[in-house]
Write an enzyme that holds these catalytic residues in place. Structure first.
Site, PDB file in Angstrom:
ATOM      1  N   GLY A 216       0.842  -1.211   0.000  1.00 50.22           N
ATOM      2  CA  GLY A 216       0.000   0.000   0.000  1.00 50.22           C
ATOM      3  C   GLY A 216       0.866   1.245   0.000  1.00 50.22           C
ATOM      4  O   GLY A 216       0.545   2.251   0.634  1.00 50.22           O
TER       5      GLY A 216
ATOM      6  N   ARG B  73       0.314   5.699  -1.618  1.00 50.35           N
ATOM      7  CA  ARG B  73      -0.134   6.991  -1.072  1.00 50.35           C
ATOM      8  C   ARG B  73      -0.267   6.892   0.440  1.00 50.35           C
ATOM      9  O   ARG B  73      -0.020   5.832   1.034  1.00 50.35           O
ATOM     10  CB  ARG B  73      -1.453   7.414  -1.699  1.00 50.35           C
ATOM     11  CG  ARG B  73      -2.589   6.421  -1.501  1.00 50.35           C
ATOM     12  CD  ARG B  73      -3.787   6.880  -2.314  1.00 50.35           C
ATOM     13  NE  ARG B  73      -4.780   5.867  -2.491  1.00 50.35           N
ATOM     14  CZ  ARG B  73      -5.896   5.758  -1.764  1.00 50.35           C
ATOM     15  NH1 ARG B  73      -6.115   6.581  -0.785  1.00 50.35           N
ATOM     16  NH2 ARG B  73      -6.778   4.816  -2.031  1.00 50.35           N
TER      17      ARG B  73
ATOM     18  N   VAL C 170      -3.029  -7.778  -2.119  1.00 47.40           N
ATOM     19  CA  VAL C 170      -2.518  -8.470  -0.925  1.00 47.40           C
ATOM     20  C   VAL C 170      -3.461  -9.559  -0.419  1.00 47.40           C
ATOM     21  O   VAL C 170      -3.046 -10.420   0.352  1.00 47.40           O
ATOM     22  CB  VAL C 170      -2.208  -7.487   0.238  1.00 47.40           C
ATOM     23  CG1 VAL C 170      -1.142  -6.483  -0.164  1.00 47.40           C
ATOM     24  CG2 VAL C 170      -3.463  -6.784   0.740  1.00 47.40           C
TER      25      VAL C 170
ATOM     26  N   ASN D 134       1.168  -2.638   5.345  1.00 49.56           N
ATOM     27  CA  ASN D 134       0.429  -1.387   5.542  1.00 49.56           C
ATOM     28  C   ASN D 134      -0.881  -1.328   4.765  1.00 49.56           C
ATOM     29  O   ASN D 134      -1.807  -0.631   5.180  1.00 49.56           O
ATOM     30  CB  ASN D 134       1.346  -0.219   5.135  1.00 49.56           C
ATOM     31  CG  ASN D 134       0.570   1.062   4.938  1.00 49.56           C
ATOM     32  OD1 ASN D 134       0.219   1.755   5.888  1.00 49.56           O
ATOM     33  ND2 ASN D 134       0.267   1.396   3.672  1.00 49.56           N
TER      34      ASN D 134
ATOM     35  N   SER E  59      -4.477  -0.627  14.181  1.00 48.52           N
ATOM     36  CA  SER E  59      -5.259   0.615  14.349  1.00 48.52           C
ATOM     37  C   SER E  59      -5.733   0.724  15.790  1.00 48.52           C
ATOM     38  O   SER E  59      -5.958  -0.293  16.461  1.00 48.52           O
ATOM     39  CB  SER E  59      -6.478   0.600  13.436  1.00 48.52           C
ATOM     40  OG  SER E  59      -7.366   1.647  13.780  1.00 48.52           O
TER      41      SER E  59
ATOM     42  N   TYR F  12     -13.717  -3.621  10.418  1.00 50.18           N
ATOM     43  CA  TYR F  12     -12.372  -3.014  10.509  1.00 50.18           C
ATOM     44  C   TYR F  12     -11.738  -3.319  11.878  1.00 50.18           C
ATOM     45  O   TYR F  12     -10.570  -3.713  11.962  1.00 50.18           O
ATOM     46  CB  TYR F  12     -12.500  -1.505  10.285  1.00 50.18           C
ATOM     47  CG  TYR F  12     -11.193  -0.767  10.196  1.00 50.18           C
ATOM     48  CD1 TYR F  12     -10.399  -0.839   9.044  1.00 50.18           C
ATOM     49  CD2 TYR F  12     -10.750   0.033  11.245  1.00 50.18           C
ATOM     50  CE1 TYR F  12      -9.199  -0.145   8.961  1.00 50.18           C
ATOM     51  CE2 TYR F  12      -9.560   0.735  11.168  1.00 50.18           C
ATOM     52  CZ  TYR F  12      -8.789   0.642  10.024  1.00 50.18           C
ATOM     53  OH  TYR F  12      -7.592   1.347   9.943  1.00 50.18           O
TER      54      TYR F  12
ATOM     55  N   LYS G 224      -8.289  -5.454  12.541  1.00 47.86           N
ATOM     56  CA  LYS G 224      -7.088  -4.869  13.161  1.00 47.86           C
ATOM     57  C   LYS G 224      -6.759  -5.548  14.491  1.00 47.86           C
ATOM     58  O   LYS G 224      -5.588  -5.677  14.848  1.00 47.86           O
ATOM     59  CB  LYS G 224      -7.264  -3.356  13.326  1.00 47.86           C
ATOM     60  CG  LYS G 224      -7.363  -2.607  11.993  1.00 47.86           C
ATOM     61  CD  LYS G 224      -6.110  -2.794  11.124  1.00 47.86           C
ATOM     62  CE  LYS G 224      -6.084  -1.865   9.924  1.00 47.86           C
ATOM     63  NZ  LYS G 224      -4.857  -2.004   9.112  1.00 47.86           N
TER      64      LYS G 224
HETATM   65  P1  NAP Z   1      -5.084   4.971   2.145  1.00 45.07           P
HETATM   66  O1  NAP Z   1      -4.664   6.399   1.940  1.00 45.07           O
HETATM   67  O2  NAP Z   1      -6.446   4.552   1.731  1.00 45.07           O
HETATM   68  O3  NAP Z   1      -3.981   4.029   1.473  1.00 45.07           O
HETATM   69  C1  NAP Z   1      -4.112   2.626   1.510  1.00 45.07           C
HETATM   70  C2  NAP Z   1      -3.186   2.030   0.476  1.00 45.07           C
HETATM   71  O4  NAP Z   1      -3.388   0.610   0.444  1.00 45.07           O
HETATM   72  C3  NAP Z   1      -3.492   2.552  -0.921  1.00 45.07           C
HETATM   73  O5  NAP Z   1      -2.291   2.771  -1.631  1.00 45.07           O
HETATM   74  C4  NAP Z   1      -4.305   1.404  -1.509  1.00 45.07           C
HETATM   75  O6  NAP Z   1      -4.258   1.308  -2.925  1.00 45.07           O
HETATM   76  C5  NAP Z   1      -3.602   0.200  -0.906  1.00 45.07           C
HETATM   77  N1  NAP Z   1      -4.447  -0.976  -0.996  1.00 45.07           N
HETATM   78  C6  NAP Z   1      -5.762  -1.092  -0.694  1.00 45.07           C
HETATM   79  N2  NAP Z   1      -6.189  -2.326  -0.945  1.00 45.07           N
HETATM   80  C7  NAP Z   1      -5.124  -3.028  -1.428  1.00 45.07           C
HETATM   81  C8  NAP Z   1      -4.940  -4.356  -1.856  1.00 45.07           C
HETATM   82  N3  NAP Z   1      -5.935  -5.239  -1.874  1.00 45.07           N
HETATM   83  N4  NAP Z   1      -3.702  -4.737  -2.279  1.00 45.07           N
HETATM   84  C9  NAP Z   1      -2.691  -3.842  -2.314  1.00 45.07           C
HETATM   85  N5  NAP Z   1      -2.803  -2.578  -1.904  1.00 45.07           N
HETATM   86  C10 NAP Z   1      -4.012  -2.157  -1.473  1.00 45.07           C
HETATM   87  O7  NAP Z   1      -4.987   4.570   3.684  1.00 45.07           O
HETATM   88  P2  NAP Z   1      -4.017   5.084   4.850  1.00 45.07           P
HETATM   89  O8  NAP Z   1      -4.809   6.005   5.677  1.00 45.07           O
HETATM   90  O9  NAP Z   1      -2.704   5.490   4.309  1.00 45.07           O
HETATM   91  O10 NAP Z   1      -3.885   3.709   5.667  1.00 45.07           O
HETATM   92  C11 NAP Z   1      -2.750   2.876   5.597  1.00 45.07           C
HETATM   93  C12 NAP Z   1      -2.862   1.826   6.703  1.00 45.07           C
HETATM   94  O11 NAP Z   1      -2.961   2.474   7.962  1.00 45.07           O
HETATM   95  C13 NAP Z   1      -4.099   0.941   6.586  1.00 45.07           C
HETATM   96  O12 NAP Z   1      -3.796  -0.367   6.987  1.00 45.07           O
HETATM   97  C14 NAP Z   1      -5.065   1.563   7.571  1.00 45.07           C
HETATM   98  O13 NAP Z   1      -6.017   0.658   8.035  1.00 45.07           O
HETATM   99  C15 NAP Z   1      -4.097   2.004   8.661  1.00 45.07           C
HETATM  100  N6  NAP Z   1      -4.626   3.051   9.523  1.00 45.07           N
HETATM  101  C16 NAP Z   1      -4.956   4.265   9.023  1.00 45.07           C
HETATM  102  C17 NAP Z   1      -5.453   5.233   9.876  1.00 45.07           C
HETATM  103  C18 NAP Z   1      -5.824   6.612   9.405  1.00 45.07           C
HETATM  104  O14 NAP Z   1      -6.364   7.374  10.221  1.00 45.07           O
HETATM  105  N7  NAP Z   1      -5.574   6.981   8.167  1.00 45.07           N
HETATM  106  C19 NAP Z   1      -5.603   4.947  11.234  1.00 45.07           C
HETATM  107  C20 NAP Z   1      -5.257   3.696  11.707  1.00 45.07           C
HETATM  108  C21 NAP Z   1      -4.758   2.753  10.832  1.00 45.07           C
HETATM  109  P3  NAP Z   1      -5.300   2.117  -3.844  1.00 45.07           P
HETATM  110  O15 NAP Z   1      -4.638   3.406  -4.128  1.00 45.07           O
HETATM  111  O16 NAP Z   1      -5.449   1.258  -5.006  1.00 45.07           O
HETATM  112  O17 NAP Z   1      -6.574   2.235  -3.086  1.00 45.07           O
END
Ligand code: NAP
Length: 247
Positions: A13, A16, A64, A90, A142, A155, A159
């Protein structure tokens, strides 16, 4: 500053958000980066930025949640990099909804990507870590996996599962000096949290002792620590990066 010199990190991931910040942080510390995202073109920006830091970067496409895709990509990664020292699981998604209305498809999609994806990607590199007798695995969990959230049963379960997986894998791999840790971010400013309404955001801020949302770099700093030699004696832990939300 170059604590990860000559190391190779795989970040899923990485296109971005938090994944891109992690890739850049590890590259800034000297690591070369295998960037994995759903499609090759999603990795382009991260690859370019890592190369701008003077490190090698390779784009790889994988879903993934699909074993065949993960296995094929892992082979390509090892062929290109010849070794992997750090794995950051990630990639993750949300598909929120109240329990009573949550579809089986939304449950499965979130569990498949967040939890099964972490299992599949860790499994494919385990042989190589065991042979090397070293390695750092960092799983992005998370705060919701620790304290729950209405509307996020899928979710939260995924997690919490990542945390249980982390601890079991840590015990299984410890004898070969491989560490497995999780980070539990709170609410971080990315596309994932951009969907939150202004009212919900207001309520959320009241639950965060430090009073603001985190930045992707806050999570990336914690990943760098857990992937670095400074954390060699830390395994099976969950590090909260949440402004104090879960204390
Ligand atoms: P994000 O901006 O939505 O980025 C997620 C990334 O994962 C994107 O590049 C997405 O690709 C990729 N992805 C999604 N499904 C996939 C798959 N099946 N195979 C390969 N890649 C895939 O999310 P983020 O906020 O950066 O979150 C990153 C991690 O942190 C996640 O695990 C999330 O649960 C965790 N997290 C985030 C937060 C928060 O507040 N943001 C809080 C706690 C935990 P696409 O561009 O194709 O969608």
């Amino acid at each position: 500053m170059n604590e990860l010199a000559n190391q190779v990190a795989v970040v899923t991931g990485a296109g971005r958000g938090i994944g891109q910040a992690i890739a850049l942080k590890l590259a800034g510390a000297g690591a070369d980066i295998a960037c994995v995202d759903l499609k090759l073109e999603f990795c382009a920006e991260t690859v370019q930025k890592v190369q701008g830091l003077g490190r090698k970067a390779w784009p790889f496409a994988a879903n993934v949640s699909e074993a065949a895709s993960v296995e094929a990509t892992a082979e390509q990664i090892l062929a290109a990099t010849s070794k992997v020292d750090i794995l950051v699981n990630n990639a993750g998604i949300t598909k929120d909804g109240l329990l009573m209305r949550m579809s089986e498809a939304d449950w499965d999609a979130v569990l498949d990507i967040n939890l099964k994806g972490t299992f599949l990607f860790t499994k494919v590199f385990t042989r190589s870590f065991l042979k090397q007798r070293s390695g750092h695995i960092v799983n992005i969990a998370s705060v919701i996996g620790l304290i729950g959230n209405a509307g996020q049963c899928n979710y939260g379960a995924s997690k919490a599962g990542v945390i249980g997986f982390t601890k079991s894998a840590a015990r299984e791999l410890a004898s070969r000096s491989i560490t497995v840790n999780a980070i539990a971010p709170g609410f971080i400013e990315t596309a994932m949290t951009a969907k939150i309404s202004p009212e919900a955001r207001e309520g959320l801020l009241k639950q965060i002792p430090l009073g603001n949302l985190g930045q992707p770099d806050d999570v990336a700093n914690a990943v760098l620590f857990l992937a670095s030699p400074a954390a060699r004696y830390i395994t099976g832990q969950v590090l909260s990066v949440d402004g104090g939300m879960a204390m």
